[in-house]
Structure formats: structure tokens, C-alpha cells
Design an enzyme around this catalytic site. Structure first.
Site, PDB file in Angstrom:
ATOM      1  N   HIS A   1      72.631  57.122  59.124  1.00  0.00           N
ATOM      2  CA  HIS A   1      71.227  56.682  59.214  1.00  0.00           C
ATOM      3  C   HIS A   1      70.450  57.445  60.290  1.00  0.00           C
ATOM      4  CE1 HIS A   1      72.863  53.330  56.866  1.00  0.00           C
ATOM      5  NE2 HIS A   1      71.631  53.245  56.375  1.00  0.00           N
TER       6      HIS A   1
ATOM      7  N   GLU B   1      77.159  66.521  49.065  1.00  0.00           N
ATOM      8  CA  GLU B   1      75.723  66.281  49.244  1.00  0.00           C
ATOM      9  C   GLU B   1      75.215  65.495  48.034  1.00  0.00           C
ATOM     10  OE1 GLU B   1      72.092  69.155  48.640  1.00  0.00           O
ATOM     11  OE2 GLU B   1      73.009  69.535  50.601  1.00  0.00           O
TER      12      GLU B   1
ATOM     13  N   HIS C   1      64.093  65.086  54.632  1.00  0.00           N
ATOM     14  CA  HIS C   1      64.509  64.426  53.405  1.00  0.00           C
ATOM     15  C   HIS C   1      65.907  63.894  53.632  1.00  0.00           C
ATOM     16  CE1 HIS C   1      66.528  68.284  52.855  1.00  0.00           C
ATOM     17  NE2 HIS C   1      67.267  67.718  51.931  1.00  0.00           N
TER      18      HIS C   1
ATOM     19  N   HIS D   1      69.940  62.405  52.422  1.00  0.00           N
ATOM     20  CA  HIS D   1      71.097  62.475  51.538  1.00  0.00           C
ATOM     21  C   HIS D   1      72.029  61.331  51.897  1.00  0.00           C
ATOM     22  CE1 HIS D   1      70.352  66.389  49.718  1.00  0.00           C
ATOM     23  NE2 HIS D   1      69.995  66.829  50.907  1.00  0.00           N
TER      24      HIS D   1
ATOM     25  N   CYS E   1      64.251  70.978  49.105  1.00  0.00           N
ATOM     26  CA  CYS E   1      64.826  70.474  50.368  1.00  0.00           C
ATOM     27  C   CYS E   1      64.014  70.928  51.579  1.00  0.00           C
ATOM     28  CB  CYS E   1      66.279  70.922  50.515  1.00  0.00           C
ATOM     29  SG  CYS E   1      67.375  70.163  49.312  1.00  0.00           S
TER      30      CYS E   1
END
Length: 118
Positions: free
Chosen positions: A63, A107, A22, A24, A16
Site C-alpha cells: 500500500h 505485475e 499508477h 499494481h 504506465c
């Protein structure tokens, strides 16, 4: 974490720890509690709760790159624990006092955080 070296971040956050970020697809469950209104049969109108969740969760987070697009995370590490705290604090602005009981953030299917405002 801006407080840690690159090596410490890698050791602590593993895969991560990506300098370019990154993503999720978080799943959020909100639990309310309180007295059931004898007329409506509800603790609160779930249509209202859905609107509050849209304002408190979806609009600011959906987003988005949490670290770059959400001011709260400029100085707060965007762990799932801190995402849960952020959601709790935002929802508290919309809900009657004492109605919010629990925020549960997935998550992944196996990594889950539950926050009760404590």
C-alpha cells in the site's frame, strides 16, 4: 524515469507513464534452496520465511507509492525488474547465505519478472 523527457517516458512506458502514479497488485513468489535438514526435513522453516517476507517485502512496499514512499526508488525507476531486485536485496538481509534462489514478481498474470541475484 527522471533521466528521460516526457515524450521519451510516454513512448517507453505507455499507459504506465502517469505523472500522478499508477498501481499494481504485485504477487511475489520466493524460492529457497539448499540441503534438507535430516531432522526437520526442511531447507528452512517456512514460518520463518513468511516472517522475513513480511519484514522485507510487505512492510516497506504494501500500500505504498513506490516512487514517493520508498527511498530506494527515489533514484531508481520503479519497474517490475527493479522491484524484484529490491525484494532480493531486502530478503538477503534476513536469509542464510546461499539459501535464496529466486524471486518471481507478477505485475499482472501476463507480465512476470524472475530475478536470481545476477
Amino acid at each position: 524515469s527522471k533521466c528521460l523527457s516526457d515524450e521519451e517516458n510516454l513512448k517507453l512506458y505507455g499507459k504506465c507513464n502517469n505523472p500522478n502514479g499508477h498501481g499494481h497488485n504485485y504477487k511475489v513468489l520466493v524460492t529457497v534452496h539448499g540441503e534438507i535438514d535430516p531432522v526437520t526435513g526442511m531447507v528452512m522453516n517456512l514460518t520463518d520465511l513468511k516472517e522475513y517476507m513480511e519484514e522485507a517485502i510487505m512492510k516497506p512496499l504494501d500500500h505504498k507509492n513506490l516512487d514517493l514512499d520508498v527511498p530506494y526508488f527515489a533514484d531508481v525507476v520503479s519497474t517490475t525488474e527493479n522491484v524484484a531486485v529490491y525484494i532480493w536485496e531486502n530478503l538477503q538481509k534476513f536469509l542464510p547465505l546461499g539459501v535464496l534462489y529466486k524471486v518471481k514478481v507478477y505485475e499482472t498474470d501476463n507480465n512476470v519478472v524472475i530475478y536470481k541475484g545476477e
